[in-house]
Design an enzyme around this catalytic site. Structure first.
Site, short mmCIF file in Angstrom:
data_model
loop_
_atom_site.label_atom_id
_atom_site.label_comp_id
_atom_site.label_asym_id
_atom_site.label_seq_id
_atom_site.Cartn_x
_atom_site.Cartn_y
_atom_site.Cartn_z
N HIS A 106 29.90 -10.74 -4.20
CA HIS A 106 29.56 -11.98 -3.50
C HIS A 106 30.72 -12.29 -2.55
CE1 HIS A 106 29.01 -16.40 -3.15
NE2 HIS A 106 27.76 -16.18 -3.52
N GLN B 14 26.62 -14.25 -12.65
CA GLN B 14 25.24 -13.82 -12.91
C GLN B 14 25.14 -13.13 -14.27
OE1 GLN B 14 22.86 -14.75 -10.95
NE2 GLN B 14 24.08 -15.39 -9.19
N CYS C 219 24.72 -14.18 0.32
CA CYS C 219 26.19 -14.16 0.39
C CYS C 219 26.74 -12.82 -0.03
CB CYS C 219 26.81 -15.26 -0.47
SG CYS C 219 26.38 -16.90 0.04
N LYS D 281 24.86 -22.35 -12.70
CA LYS D 281 23.93 -21.23 -12.88
C LYS D 281 23.62 -21.01 -14.36
CE LYS D 281 26.08 -19.06 -8.92
NZ LYS D 281 25.19 -18.84 -7.79
N ASP E 206 33.75 -11.33 -12.18
CA ASP E 206 32.96 -12.45 -11.69
C ASP E 206 31.69 -12.50 -12.54
OD1 ASP E 206 31.19 -14.11 -10.43
OD2 ASP E 206 31.38 -13.20 -8.45
C1 LIG Z 1 28.03 -13.21 -8.25
C2 LIG Z 1 28.43 -14.54 -7.73
N1 LIG Z 1 29.73 -14.82 -7.54
C3 LIG Z 1 30.14 -16.01 -7.08
C4 LIG Z 1 29.25 -17.00 -6.73
C5 LIG Z 1 29.78 -18.28 -6.20
O1 LIG Z 1 29.51 -19.34 -7.06
P1 LIG Z 1 29.79 -20.84 -6.65
O2 LIG Z 1 29.17 -21.03 -5.30
O3 LIG Z 1 29.14 -21.64 -7.71
O4 LIG Z 1 31.27 -21.02 -6.62
C6 LIG Z 1 27.89 -16.76 -6.89
C7 LIG Z 1 26.92 -17.79 -6.51
O5 LIG Z 1 26.05 -17.61 -5.71
C8 LIG Z 1 27.47 -15.50 -7.39
O6 LIG Z 1 26.18 -15.23 -7.56
#
Ligand SMILES: Cc1ncc(COP(=O)(O)O)c(C=O)c1O
Lengths: 427, 156
Positions: free
Chosen positions: A144, A224, A385, A247, A221
């Site tokens: 991401h 998900q 993203c 999430k 990270d």
């Molecule tokens: C794999 C992953 N990493 C990071 C993020 C970023 O999360 P947040 O926008 O809640 O900080 C997301 C959210 O879309 C994600 O799916």
């Protein structure tokens, strides 16, 4: 608080007995989520955008309301009853998060605004203090943007190198390539546990083992991952783990950085101000230890309490049961969608969480999104993203259905029918 | 369910979306600009050749996008050919207003081909789909940037 028996109560009862597997009562679970009764354009809401953000059960909403209505105050600062009660609830949530990840201690749990802030914290604080020109940080092609850009900024500031582990056509993490990239120069491996764009589950146990062999740290990270599978940071032997509350059926503006306590206490503060210092004189300030060192200012109190309730909820339903249920829905959805003429699933890794990205020949994802929306179906369209993933497959955008603990096969049918209609419509 | 969708995706729009007109590069373009909509990944390049008296002798575009953005770009190239820079800018503003404000009529903009104006009006359906307004206006922002000599624009 509401005394009706809920899925959580039932699950807790069931968990107490030994025939828990029979207890995945989807109707009960759905009844816990008020928004699932909502109609959009006169049709039942079919919410398949859990990867972007999940809906909240009544238990989370109630916990937050209860806090505001009965004991809310600032934390760590007051001698009065409300402040003490709020502090207990807030710190209680930290303990819940620690147990949820099987952390060694709640001192390893830092509340952040979300995964994004958590990664930025590690990059700025740990990276700022420990990386030197020529050092290497390994990412995967599936990250991401929030796990790419902070490291790019560090590259600019520190002259480090970024190495990107490629993926194959199915979206599998190319382990051999990863192995070749590792060297004594590798200082950090920052990879996603589960890809938000492809659903791929990355073989993180082996990723971590090999990184440690070279003396590198690993940040996962887990955005998900945590909604779909049980995560044990000790069993993984990870160094940092991040996720976002929203999430995981919790509120927005609250997320988690878990880190090994020795690492955290050796890191400089990220932001500075109130609540994070032991003492301040104009000559010298000494900082508290983790977690307070990294929680400058008034935190998201009620959100942390809501996250605690979300963790209770997920724990009571049981991540094993959730995972089994979601894998069933995923498999069903893969079969149904694949049968739609001209539809191509992007991301067919050997191990996947319940996320399906797809494209349909001749129809742009954006048009698909608008079309199925009118059938009441919420899917995400765009690059999620994760532009490098889109570029890897030579596409501008996909539509993505991401399933949560409350989704059903009937909802997959609604999506599939809407897609078939879209094909007729756009012809 | 189809009724509102038909208001957005009228036949003419679907047709231009599938078979865009002037969908090519202009080798001898005097100006060009790249437009992208980072939300959905749409990317367009608009090419213009300006002749001596500042008329758009030729207008073309390339790229990829949803049906709305491609149709809008296609219709734009048709209506702008032979117009002056100032007319193009006036139409840009009028089209933008039409996509965002109720009751705005592009017919009032003056001397443009009536059929082409009628086609453009069909895009006003995006007003009911606010998230899609940027799709409809992407090509127009890009054209405006090309006329003004800017090279990259983004609609976010
Ligand atoms: C794999 C992953 N990493 C990071 C993020 C970023 O999360 P947040 O926008 O809640 O900080 C997301 C959210 O879309 C994600 O799916």
């Amino acid at each position: 608080m509401n005394k009706e028996s809920t899925a959580v109560d039932l699950a807790q009862q069931a968990a107490a007995g030994d025939n828990f597997t029979a207890a995945y009562d989807i109707e009960r679970i759905r009844a816990d989520f008020p928004i699932l009764k909502q109609k959009v354009y006169g049709k039942p809401l079919v919410y398949l955008d859990n990867g972007a953000s999940a809906q909240k059960p009544r238990q989370v909403l109630d916990a937050m309301n209860e806090a505001y209505e009965t004991y809310y105050s600032n934390v760590h600062r007051g001698v009065h009853w409300t402040s003490q009660t709020s502090t207990e609830a807030f710190e209680g949530s930290r303990k819940k998060v620690a147990a949820f990840l099987n952390a060694v201690s709640e001192n390893e749990i830092i509340f952040t605004r979300g995964a994004t802030e958590a990664i930025n914290l590690v990059a700025a604080s740990w990276g700022g203090a420990n990386l030197n020109p020529g050092d290497e940080v390994i990412l995967s092609h599936m990250e991401h943007h929030s796990n790419i850009v902070p490291w790019q900024i560090l590259r600019q500031q520190k002259g480090i190198e970024l190495k990107i582990v490629p993926i194959d056509d199915d979206g599998n993490f190319l382990f051999d390539e990863y192995q070749k990239m590792l060297s004594e120069k590798t200082k950090m491996v920052a990879v996603t546990h589960v890809s938000n764009a492809l659903g791929t589950i990355v073989p993180v146990v082996d990723v971590i083992r090999l990184a440690h062999d070279k003396g590198a740290l690993v940040l996962l990270d887990g955005c998900q991952a945590v909604p779909h599978m049980a995560v044990d940071v000790q069993a993984l032997d990870a160094d940092f783990y991040v996720f976002s509350g929203h999430k995981l059926y919790g509120p927005t503006a609250i997320g988690v950085l878990w880190g090994r306590e020795d690492l955290l206490n050796a890191m400089p503060p990220y932001q500075s101000g109130g609540d994070m210092i032991s003492s301040v004189t104009f000559e010298k300030t000494t900082f508290k230890k983790s977690p307070h060192r990294f929680e400058a200012g008034t935190p998201a109190i009620t959100e942390a309490i809501g996250l605690g309730a979300a963790i209770d909820y997920v724990g009571a339903v049981g991540l094993g049961s959730i995972s089994a249920h979601e894998q069933g829905v995923l498999q069903y959805a893969s079969e149904r969608l694949q049968a739609v003429e001209g539809l191509r699933i992007i991301g067919q890794a050997r191990e996947k969480a319940s996320i399906i990205s797809f494209v349909i020949d001749g129809i742009h994802a954006h048009d698909l999104g608008t079309f199925v929306d009118r059938a009441g179906v919420a899917v995400r369209v765009g690059h999620h993203c994760a532009q490098p993933v889109m570029e890897r497959y030579g596409i501008a955008a996909t539509a993505r259905a991401s399933f949560g603990l409350y989704n059903t096969r009937e909802e997959v049918d609604v999506l599939t029918d809407a897609l078939i209609q879209a094909k007729e419509f756009f012809g | 369910m189809f009724d509102e969708l038909r208001d957005l995706y009228q036949e003419v729009i679907l047709d231009h979306g599938k078979s865009p007109r002037n969908f090519r590069t202009l080798e001898n373009a005097t100006c060009l600009a790249h437009g992208n909509n980072p939300i959905c990944g749409d990317m367009l390049v608009v090419y213009l050749t300006l002749d001596d008296d500042r008329r758009l002798a030729d207008v073309a575009f390339q790229g990829q996008g949803c049906a709305i953005s491609v149709a809008s770009a296609s219709m734009m190239t048709e209506i702008l050919k032979g117009k002056t820079r100032d007319e193009a800018k006036r139409l840009y503003k009028g089209f933008h207003d039409m996509c965002t404000k109720d009751g705005f009529d592009v017919s009032e903009l003056g001397d443009f081909d009536e059929d082409a104006i009628d086609r453009l009006k069909m895009l006003s359906g995006v007003r009911e789909f606010p998230i899609r307004v940027k799709c409809a206006t992407l090509a127009w922002h890009t054209m405006q940037a090309a006329v003004d000599g800017e090279e990259n624009i983004s609609t976010e």
